[in-house]
Write an enzyme that holds these catalytic residues in place. Structure first.
Site, PDB file in Angstrom:
ATOM      1  N   LYS A 260      72.334  10.939   1.028  1.00  0.00           N
ATOM      2  CA  LYS A 260      72.968  10.494   2.376  1.00  0.00           C
ATOM      3  C   LYS A 260      72.965   9.043   2.687  1.00  0.00           C
ATOM      4  O   LYS A 260      73.568   8.421   3.553  1.00  0.00           O
ATOM      5  CB  LYS A 260      72.100  11.070   3.517  1.00  0.00           C
ATOM      6  CG  LYS A 260      71.838  12.616   3.431  1.00  0.00           C
ATOM      7  CD  LYS A 260      73.251  13.480   3.134  1.00  0.00           C
ATOM      8  CE  LYS A 260      72.882  14.818   2.539  1.00  0.00           C
ATOM      9  NZ  LYS A 260      74.073  15.386   2.015  1.00  0.00           N
TER      10      LYS A 260
ATOM     11  N   GLU B  30      67.312   7.091  12.117  1.00  0.00           N
ATOM     12  CA  GLU B  30      68.376   6.921  13.324  1.00  0.00           C
ATOM     13  C   GLU B  30      68.076   7.300  14.541  1.00  0.00           C
ATOM     14  O   GLU B  30      67.176   7.845  14.661  1.00  0.00           O
ATOM     15  CB  GLU B  30      69.148   8.083  12.559  1.00  0.00           C
ATOM     16  CG  GLU B  30      70.132   7.747  11.297  1.00  0.00           C
ATOM     17  CD  GLU B  30      70.985   8.929  11.097  1.00  0.00           C
ATOM     18  OE1 GLU B  30      71.289   9.867  11.548  1.00  0.00           O
ATOM     19  OE2 GLU B  30      71.676   8.530   9.854  1.00  0.00           O
TER      20      GLU B  30
ATOM     21  N   HIS C 162      70.561  25.331  11.654  1.00  0.00           N
ATOM     22  CA  HIS C 162      71.501  24.852  10.655  1.00  0.00           C
ATOM     23  C   HIS C 162      72.164  25.821   9.902  1.00  0.00           C
ATOM     24  O   HIS C 162      72.751  25.340   8.818  1.00  0.00           O
ATOM     25  CB  HIS C 162      70.565  23.753   9.574  1.00  0.00           C
ATOM     26  CG  HIS C 162      69.702  22.657  10.633  1.00  0.00           C
ATOM     27  ND1 HIS C 162      70.355  21.834  11.240  1.00  0.00           N
ATOM     28  CD2 HIS C 162      68.443  22.809  10.481  1.00  0.00           C
ATOM     29  CE1 HIS C 162      69.429  21.023  11.738  1.00  0.00           C
ATOM     30  NE2 HIS C 162      68.335  21.618  11.593  1.00  0.00           N
TER      31      HIS C 162
ATOM     32  N   ARG D  60      82.974  19.902  -1.289  1.00  0.00           N
ATOM     33  CA  ARG D  60      83.229  21.049  -1.802  1.00  0.00           C
ATOM     34  C   ARG D  60      84.362  21.902  -0.792  1.00  0.00           C
ATOM     35  O   ARG D  60      84.463  21.296   0.318  1.00  0.00           O
ATOM     36  CB  ARG D  60      82.184  22.002  -1.862  1.00  0.00           C
ATOM     37  CG  ARG D  60      81.473  22.228  -0.412  1.00  0.00           C
ATOM     38  CD  ARG D  60      80.472  23.176  -0.479  1.00  0.00           C
ATOM     39  NE  ARG D  60      79.908  23.469   1.056  1.00  0.00           N
ATOM     40  CZ  ARG D  60      79.169  22.598   1.694  1.00  0.00           C
ATOM     41  NH1 ARG D  60      78.441  21.845   0.818  1.00  0.00           N
ATOM     42  NH2 ARG D  60      78.685  22.807   2.744  1.00  0.00           N
TER      43      ARG D  60
HETATM   44  C1  MV4 Z   1      71.501  14.177  13.576  1.00  0.00           C
HETATM   45  C2  MV4 Z   1      71.032  14.715  14.793  1.00  0.00           C
HETATM   46  C3  MV4 Z   1      71.040  13.922  15.835  1.00  0.00           C
HETATM   47  N1  MV4 Z   1      71.028  12.489  15.881  1.00  0.00           N
HETATM   48  N2  MV4 Z   1      71.416  12.753  13.382  1.00  0.00           N
HETATM   49  C4  MV4 Z   1      71.379  18.389  11.096  1.00  0.00           C
HETATM   50  C5  MV4 Z   1      71.873  18.519   9.707  1.00  0.00           C
HETATM   51  C6  MV4 Z   1      72.206  17.057   9.115  1.00  0.00           C
HETATM   52  N3  MV4 Z   1      73.734  17.597   8.454  1.00  0.00           N
HETATM   53  C7  MV4 Z   1      72.188  16.134  10.329  1.00  0.00           C
HETATM   54  N4  MV4 Z   1      72.008  16.975  11.303  1.00  0.00           N
HETATM   55  C8  MV4 Z   1      71.631  16.141  12.553  1.00  0.00           C
HETATM   56  N5  MV4 Z   1      71.621  14.943  12.437  1.00  0.00           N
HETATM   57  C9  MV4 Z   1      71.160  12.001  14.508  1.00  0.00           C
HETATM   58  N6  MV4 Z   1      71.142  10.863  14.248  1.00  0.00           N
HETATM   59  C10 MV4 Z   1      71.380  16.324  14.885  1.00  0.00           C
HETATM   60  C11 MV4 Z   1      71.631  17.028  13.759  1.00  0.00           C
HETATM   61  C12 MV4 Z   1      71.604  18.309  14.112  1.00  0.00           C
HETATM   62  C13 MV4 Z   1      72.726  19.051  13.927  1.00  0.00           C
HETATM   63  C14 MV4 Z   1      74.075  18.387  13.284  1.00  0.00           C
HETATM   64  C15 MV4 Z   1      75.074  19.163  12.981  1.00  0.00           C
HETATM   65  C16 MV4 Z   1      74.903  20.598  13.311  1.00  0.00           C
HETATM   66  C17 MV4 Z   1      73.888  21.305  13.921  1.00  0.00           C
HETATM   67  C18 MV4 Z   1      72.747  20.478  14.310  1.00  0.00           C
HETATM   68  C19 MV4 Z   1      71.721  21.095  14.574  1.00  0.00           C
HETATM   69  C20 MV4 Z   1      70.469  20.304  14.833  1.00  0.00           C
HETATM   70  C21 MV4 Z   1      70.455  19.013  14.552  1.00  0.00           C
END
Ligand code: MV4
Length: 484
Positions: free
Chosen positions: A115, A199, A234, A291
């Site tokens: 990441k 972040e 998730h 993917r």
């Molecule tokens: C975040 C966020 C809020 N702020 N980053 C969740 C999995 C990973 N792909 C990144 N994720 C998140 N990153 C910041 N700076 C909230 C999430 C997140 C989320 C993102 C996409 C879809 C569902 C989610 C559920 C909870 C938290």
């Protein structure tokens, strides 16, 4: 390309084979001992058992799979999703064996799999990132300063993580130290690497991802967005395209940003660029999935394209002849992931035999599945039974069609997320289009679903009783005439 080995199982293996066969390409399946009678084994032109049920002893054995490809004369390997699909070492080994990996090069997989490396890779482009660090942080004093600079709440993420594992929200400085320590030890035990980064926490985001497709000649297209905010822990449950919140102007900007992300890592093939969209409709690049994704069918339904066909063409070295300006969104598509999980029991896996399995069919309905009636749902793999995908002329029509399709989907023997899908489809927060990634947490309760199901069951019971009494009535009338 005459023959492709499909290094996967279940619905995605079938999905890939369907397109390969349509293109006149023959297929080789690999399978574990748990999958001897699986549909993907029957659908393939050739099939080889590669080991016992656990994935680590079968579907994850890259070298064994490459051997099968070489032995059968397959020229290419399609990895599907999961398993070896984002394993840079596997992609490299495939190429070194003289075979074609249907996907991006190992370097792109490797960069985007990290990441922080992904953030650094896109730095040369004008791509919005969530304020934060792009290097791992370990020194507590330094962390305090960074967090104060960003402003609370902040989010701690594991550098080696993914899928939300090891993420921690910190609301104020007093909680920082404890949360950092917990995050680091969690990351260490889960990924063998305790590094974390910080972040700004985007409090109620929507998850919007852009589908990209790149060829080996430098052409990169985006195939619009998918909205994937309806998820629990998730795990995505409902996905749709297009998103109900993007304006054409925002779609265009996000699309161009996604193309730049792909360009930044010399991407080839189908990929997905994930963004968070905040309440003010600012978007931020999160990560890229290298993917074909589970939810790719909604993009296929609104673009009329076959993404697996494009993947294969690009892997053969063909140039994408489509032009970005010529691509259009047609109608609206929704996907429900039908899991063998019980929404009334905290989504516990529901194992058992599919005593009854009749998927719905009809105009605008597509079911991608890898099961048949009578099959046992194996406990070794993902409990997804199928993807129910619908297309309609607009969002309300697609939602109506989804509800009809759910009602017509007959499954018995295991509990499924079908009733949960219906709950989502009739919830005002969903139908109005104003929801975030917190939808399930904020709006779902098993009690409410149970009430709905009881109401439906009681209606069904009354209808059945009514029919039965009618039937008795007719019998006694007939009897009467017989005797008279
Ligand atoms: C975040 C966020 C809020 N702020 N980053 C969740 C999995 C990973 N792909 C990144 N994720 C998140 N990153 C910041 N700076 C909230 C999430 C997140 C989320 C993102 C996409 C879809 C569902 C989610 C559920 C909870 C938290």
């Amino acid at each position: 390309m005459q023959k492709i080995l499909v290094a996967n199982r279940g619905e995605i293996a079938l999905r890939v084979m369907r397109t390969a066969h349509r293109m006149g390409i023959s297929t080789v399946a690999v399978y574990s001992e748990a999958d001897r009678d699986a549909p993907h084994v029957r659908a393939a032109d050739q099939a080889f058992c590669i080991g016992p049920p656990p994935s680590a002893e079968s579907y994850l054995l890259g070298d064994r799979i490459i051997e099968v490809a070489l032995d059968t004369g397959a020229e290419a390997i399609h990895p599907g999703y999961g398993f070896l699909s984002e394993n840079a070492g596997f992609a490299r080994a495939v190429a070194e064996a003289g075979l074609i990996f249907i996907g991006p090069g190992p370097d792109a997989i490797h960069t985007m799999g990290d990441k922080l490396a992904a953030k650094r890779a896109v730095q040369a482009y004008d791509i919005p990132l969530v304020p934060g660090t792009d290097e791992p942080v370990t020194d507590l004093q330094q962390i305090r300063e960074i967090a104060a600079g960003i402003g609370y709440p902040v989010l701690i993420k594991a550098a080696a993580g993914g899928g939300g594992k090891g993420m921690r929200v910190v609301d104020r400085e007093g909680e920082l130290e404890g949360q950092i320590q917990r995050a680091m030890s969690e990351a260490k035990s889960a990924f063998g690497d305790g590094s974390v980064f910080i972040e700004k926490y985007v409090t109620a985001p929507r998850h919007i991802e852009i589908q990209v497709m790149a060829d080996t000649h430098g052409n990169i297209l985006h195939l619009f967005e998918r909205e994937c905010s309806i998820q629990r822990r998730h795990q995505k449950v409902v996905e749709e395209a297009p998103s109900s919140v993007l304006t054409p102007e925002l779609r265009d900007r996000m699309g161009r940003a996604a193309v730049d992300v792909a360009r930044a890592c010399n991407y080839v093939g189908a990929g997905t660029v994930e963004f968070l969209l905040d309440a003010d409709h600012h978007f931020y690049f999160l990560e890229m999935n290298t993917r074909l994704q589970v939810e790719h069918p909604v993009t296929e339904l609104i673009t009329g394209l076959d993404l697996v066909e494009l993947q294969i063409r690009v892997a053969r070295g063909e140039e994408l002849t489509l032009k970005q300006e010529a691509l259009k969104i047609n109608g609206h598509a929704l996907e429900l992931r039908v899991y063998a999980e019980d929404p009334l029991q905290d989504f516990m896996p529901s194992v058992g035999r599919l005593e009854l399995y009749r998927p719905p069919a009809g105009e605008g309905i597509r079911v991608d599945d890898g099961f048949a009636e009578g099959m046992q749902v194996p406990i070794f793999y993902d409990p997804m039974l199928s993807k129910l995908i619908v297309h309609g002329e607009d969002r309300p029509a697609a939602i109506r069609r989804m509800r009809e399709a759910i009602a017509g989907y007959q499954v018995a023997g295991v509990a499924t997320t079908l009733p949960f899908g219906d709950f989502v489809c009739r919830h005002p927060a969903f139908t109005s289009g104003s929801f975030t990634t917190h939808f399930v947490r904020d709006h779902y309760s098993p009690e409410e679903l149970e009430n709905d199901l009881e109401r439906e069951a009681s209606v069904a019971a009354r209808v059945a009783l009514h029919a039965y009494l009618n039937h008795l009535d007719k019998l006694s009338i007939n009897k009467g005439t017989d005797e008279g």
